[in-house]
Scaffold this active site. Structure first.
Site, PDB file in Angstrom:
ATOM      1  N   LYS A 188     -11.355  -4.474  -3.315  1.00  0.00           N
ATOM      2  CA  LYS A 188     -12.331  -3.407  -3.522  1.00  0.00           C
ATOM      3  C   LYS A 188     -11.674  -2.091  -3.883  1.00  0.00           C
ATOM      4  O   LYS A 188     -12.348  -1.137  -4.255  1.00  0.00           O
ATOM      5  CB  LYS A 188     -13.262  -3.274  -2.317  1.00  0.00           C
ATOM      6  CG  LYS A 188     -12.619  -3.143  -0.947  1.00  0.00           C
ATOM      7  CD  LYS A 188     -13.719  -2.995   0.121  1.00  0.00           C
ATOM      8  CE  LYS A 188     -13.459  -3.735   1.411  1.00  0.00           C
ATOM      9  NZ  LYS A 188     -12.396  -3.199   2.232  1.00  0.00           N
ATOM     10  N   LYS A 213       0.832  -1.216   0.000  1.00  0.00           N
ATOM     11  CA  LYS A 213       0.000   0.000   0.000  1.00  0.00           C
ATOM     12  C   LYS A 213       0.858   1.254   0.000  1.00  0.00           C
ATOM     13  O   LYS A 213       0.488   2.251  -0.623  1.00  0.00           O
ATOM     14  CB  LYS A 213      -0.956  -0.004   1.198  1.00  0.00           C
ATOM     15  CG  LYS A 213      -2.033  -1.060   1.062  1.00  0.00           C
ATOM     16  CD  LYS A 213      -3.239  -0.814   1.939  1.00  0.00           C
ATOM     17  CE  LYS A 213      -4.342  -1.809   1.582  1.00  0.00           C
ATOM     18  NZ  LYS A 213      -5.502  -1.737   2.454  1.00  0.00           N
ATOM     19  N   LYS A 234      -5.265 -10.641  -6.030  1.00  0.00           N
ATOM     20  CA  LYS A 234      -6.473 -10.929  -5.248  1.00  0.00           C
ATOM     21  C   LYS A 234      -7.585  -9.956  -5.640  1.00  0.00           C
ATOM     22  O   LYS A 234      -7.305  -8.824  -6.063  1.00  0.00           O
ATOM     23  CB  LYS A 234      -6.192 -10.865  -3.744  1.00  0.00           C
ATOM     24  CG  LYS A 234      -6.047  -9.478  -3.172  1.00  0.00           C
ATOM     25  CD  LYS A 234      -6.304  -9.462  -1.652  1.00  0.00           C
ATOM     26  CE  LYS A 234      -6.479  -8.014  -1.207  1.00  0.00           C
ATOM     27  NZ  LYS A 234      -7.026  -7.804   0.099  1.00  0.00           N
TER      28      LYS A 234
HETATM   29  P1  ATP Z   1      -8.373  -3.530  -0.053  1.00  0.00           P
HETATM   30  O1  ATP Z   1      -8.174  -4.577  -1.066  1.00  0.00           O
HETATM   31  O2  ATP Z   1      -9.120  -2.356  -0.513  1.00  0.00           O
HETATM   32  O3  ATP Z   1      -7.174  -3.219   0.734  1.00  0.00           O
HETATM   33  P2  ATP Z   1      -9.798  -5.583   1.094  1.00  0.00           P
HETATM   34  O4  ATP Z   1     -10.764  -5.903   0.035  1.00  0.00           O
HETATM   35  O5  ATP Z   1      -8.615  -6.447   1.320  1.00  0.00           O
HETATM   36  O6  ATP Z   1      -9.367  -4.107   0.976  1.00  0.00           O
HETATM   37  P3  ATP Z   1     -10.302  -5.540   3.931  1.00  0.00           P
HETATM   38  O7  ATP Z   1     -11.227  -4.671   4.703  1.00  0.00           O
HETATM   39  O8  ATP Z   1      -8.869  -5.258   4.048  1.00  0.00           O
HETATM   40  O9  ATP Z   1     -10.678  -5.497   2.409  1.00  0.00           O
HETATM   41  O10 ATP Z   1     -10.601  -7.044   4.248  1.00  0.00           O
HETATM   42  C1  ATP Z   1     -11.748  -7.533   4.877  1.00  0.00           C
HETATM   43  C2  ATP Z   1     -11.675  -9.039   5.001  1.00  0.00           C
HETATM   44  O11 ATP Z   1     -11.815  -9.641   3.720  1.00  0.00           O
HETATM   45  C3  ATP Z   1     -10.338  -9.559   5.537  1.00  0.00           C
HETATM   46  O12 ATP Z   1     -10.585 -10.651   6.393  1.00  0.00           O
HETATM   47  C4  ATP Z   1      -9.608  -9.999   4.316  1.00  0.00           C
HETATM   48  O13 ATP Z   1      -8.658 -10.987   4.606  1.00  0.00           O
HETATM   49  C5  ATP Z   1     -10.736 -10.539   3.463  1.00  0.00           C
HETATM   50  N1  ATP Z   1     -10.433 -10.476   2.040  1.00  0.00           N
HETATM   51  C6  ATP Z   1     -10.108  -9.362   1.320  1.00  0.00           C
HETATM   52  N2  ATP Z   1      -9.913  -9.658   0.034  1.00  0.00           N
HETATM   53  C7  ATP Z   1     -10.126 -10.997  -0.095  1.00  0.00           C
HETATM   54  C8  ATP Z   1     -10.075 -11.906  -1.201  1.00  0.00           C
HETATM   55  N3  ATP Z   1      -9.780 -11.500  -2.417  1.00  0.00           N
HETATM   56  N4  ATP Z   1     -10.340 -13.207  -0.965  1.00  0.00           N
HETATM   57  C9  ATP Z   1     -10.644 -13.632   0.272  1.00  0.00           C
HETATM   58  N5  ATP Z   1     -10.711 -12.834   1.345  1.00  0.00           N
HETATM   59  C10 ATP Z   1     -10.449 -11.525   1.175  1.00  0.00           C
END
Ligand code: ATP
Ligand code: LTN
Length: 329
Positions: free
Chosen positions: A198, A113, A195
């Site tokens: 969002k 990040k 991955k």
């Molecule tokens: P960003 O990608 O914007 O940093 P994020 O989508 O990773 O955000 P978080 O709020 O950081 O969102 O994560 C929320 C939960 O979702 C965490 O437990 C994280 O491990 C899980 N998670 C995020 N992306 C994935 C994914 N692609 N597959 C499975 N679990 C995920």
């Protein structure tokens, strides 16, 4: 047993967040009848990368409502907003004073990040894992359901807890991660090496839980696959398809073998069309629940109860920490 987890209110949660994290919260809620479950909106975490005020406000409320819409039962779960429970930020500061800059700089999420942010990396982005450790350690948490990307932060939390206990005497419970392998890393629909995220600048790579149903279906239809053309789970040579099979399996509870068998002799088009329908139906269900929660005034009551419950536990733990360290009079 206590279970705790949080999600940042950045954008709307994706199918990756849903399958990797939220669905497991619901599963644990149903499996462990007697567990004490705390789930929160990690708004303090989301300002580590500065956010627009009205976007943030909207996303906080949306995430709170989505937690209920995906099946968390407010009678079983205490749902709260992180910033409404001040001990999180207070314990985070104390943890900052008991951890090392080197440990923070080694975190993969920080490296990724901060690279993206360039010149304007905030101090909060670096100390983010201290806040996450505080979230968990305030409540004597046993189990933390998360996706695979959070594993390193959880290991650091465990180290911080053990170090603190050795230095000041037994204070914190050392938590265990709960990561379900199959759902731990849902990949981008456009680039199966990344991955699903969002904050991906390309919205075709992710589906949010509030996407227009037809657009969501189209994203599945247009997901990147390969030219092999056989429905077979092969993470090496058919990465994009393997990701779609995983999503299929998680949404239908069919095993990978059952799915492969179902599509013998059929092509990607039929498979994708069925998956688009399955995803569409799941989103429709969630979006119906979401609308009725917003239409009722339930949400504020749920969040008030959650805040009071969390505050009581957190204040007690924080007082204990102050005492152990020798703060105050
Ligand atoms: P960003 O990608 O914007 O940093 P994020 O989508 O990773 O955000 P978080 O709020 O950081 O969102 O994560 C929320 C939960 O979702 C965490 O437990 C994280 O491990 C899980 N998670 C995020 N992306 C994935 C994914 N692609 N597959 C499975 N679990 C995920
Ligand atoms: N850092 C997590 C969100 C989060 C969290 C937590 C998860 C903040 N505090 C405590 C579990 C327990 C993320 O997914 N980015």
């Amino acid at each position: 047993m206590r279970i705790l987890s949080g999600i940042q209110p950045t954008n709307v949660v994706t199918l990756g967040n849903y399958l990797g994290a939220m669905k497991n919260f619901v599963k644990l809620q149903n499996e462990f009848e007697d567990a004490d479950i705390l789930v929160f909106v990690a708004d303090l975490h989301s300002i580590t990368i500065p956010k627009d005020r009205s976007e943030l406000k909207k996303n906080i409320k949306t995430l709170a409502a989505l937690y209920i819409a995906v099946g968390l039962d407010p009678k079983k779960v205490h749902l709260f907003i992180q910033s409404e429970v001040p001990p999180h930020a207070e314990l985070s500061y104390i943890i900052e004073c008991n951890s090392y800059i080197g440990e923070m700089e080694r975190m993969i999420q920080f490296k990724e990040k901060s690279q993206k942010e360039g010149e304007t990396v905030t101090t909060g982005l670096l100390t983010y894992p201290c806040l996450m450790a505080a979230d968990i350690l305030l409540y004597d948490t046993d189990l933390v359901p998360v996706g695979a990307d959070q594993k390193q932060h959880l290991e650091l939390t465990r180290n911080i807890a053990e170090r603190f206990n050795n230095k000041y005497g037994d204070t914190f419970k050392v938590p265990e991660p709960y990561i379900v392998k199959k759902s731990a890393r849902i990949m981008s629909l456009q680039d199966p090496d990344k991955k699903m995220s969002k904050s991906d600048p390309n919205p075709k790579g992710y589906i949010t839980l509030l996407d227009n149903i037809n657009e969501a279906k189209n994203k599945i239809r247009r997901a990147v696959t390969d030219s092999i053309g056989i429905i077979k789970y092969d993470e090496e040579n058919q990465k994009g398809l393997a990701n779609l099979i995983n999503i299929y399996s998680l949404l239908t509870n069919l095993s990978i073998e059952e799915i492969e068998k179902k599509y013998i002799g059929l092509g990607y088009k039929e498979f994708k069309e069925d998956l688009a329908e399955i995803v569409g139906q799941e989103l429709e269900k969630i979006q119906d629940n979401y609308s009725s929660i917003l239409a009722s005034n339930e949400l504020d009551e749920i969040l008030d109860e959650g805040r009071e419950y969390a505050l009581k536990l957190a204040e007690r733990k924080l007082a204990k920490v102050h005492k152990k360290i020798g703060l105050g009079r």
